[in-house]
Design an enzyme around this catalytic site. Sequence first.
Site: not given
Length: 283
Positions: A124, A145
């Site tokens: 990210e 995730e």
Amino acid sequence: MENQNSPATKTKEIRLALRSPTYWRVTFDHPPLNIFGPETIPQLNKIITALETDEHVKVVVFDSAVEGFFLTHYNFLARLEDTTSLPPGPTGLQPLPDVLVRLSRAPVVSIASIRGRATGVGSELALACDMRFASREKAILSHFEVGAGIVPGGGPMARLPRLIGRGRALEVLLGADDIPGDLAERYGYVNRALSDADLDQFVDSLATRIASFDKRAISETKRFADVASLPPDFEIAPEWDVCFASIMRPAAQERIKKLMERGFHKPGDAENRLGYYVGQLGR
């Protein structure tokens, strides 16, 4: 802050060094895994604020001092309230999305020099940078995730499709597997994958070159590119809330427990091959 001839400023997890007034290096140094936690957010926020307000800096490079890890996932052993109690940032977003959005919009050029794993938060942050360069032999980018029953929270659903296209973004996010440097280059996940021996020299040369240019020309050019390419805040804002809601669901708790039993959060094979391990959880 220190100049290039002085020891780098040392915080608990992040080092900031000034190669020159116009060229800064931010080094993640939280061995053994460079795990990102609630205590890291204020440290990163301080650096982003400095980038926004310093009148001289033109380029910042993010790299790592930890072998095998650029920056990895969030700290699942931290108390949830240590994160949820942090106040929103200046954008009104929650603290981590806030610093990433501000990094993207800062009037300086941000470059991620990726050697080792850029997983979860690490990916990210790399996506929030203006450019990404990766070690062909040693870089791994990933979003694990969904494999752990969690929705990513730092903006990848808003950023990745714009960068690599919808199909490939969904492959990365829903496949939850490791993407090595050469494949990341082919997908457009990174600008270039370079041989590990050449990575540092290339990034340093590019950063030094850009740092020699006029700051106003840099910032105004970047601002117009941002209009065409950055997602609006309303796309990023919900991801963080949904991420934390997903962590509390029984399916995620069970999968995280299984990962912990296999060595998640510890040096070893589970962290080194996280994509493989999340793919085994439901089998």
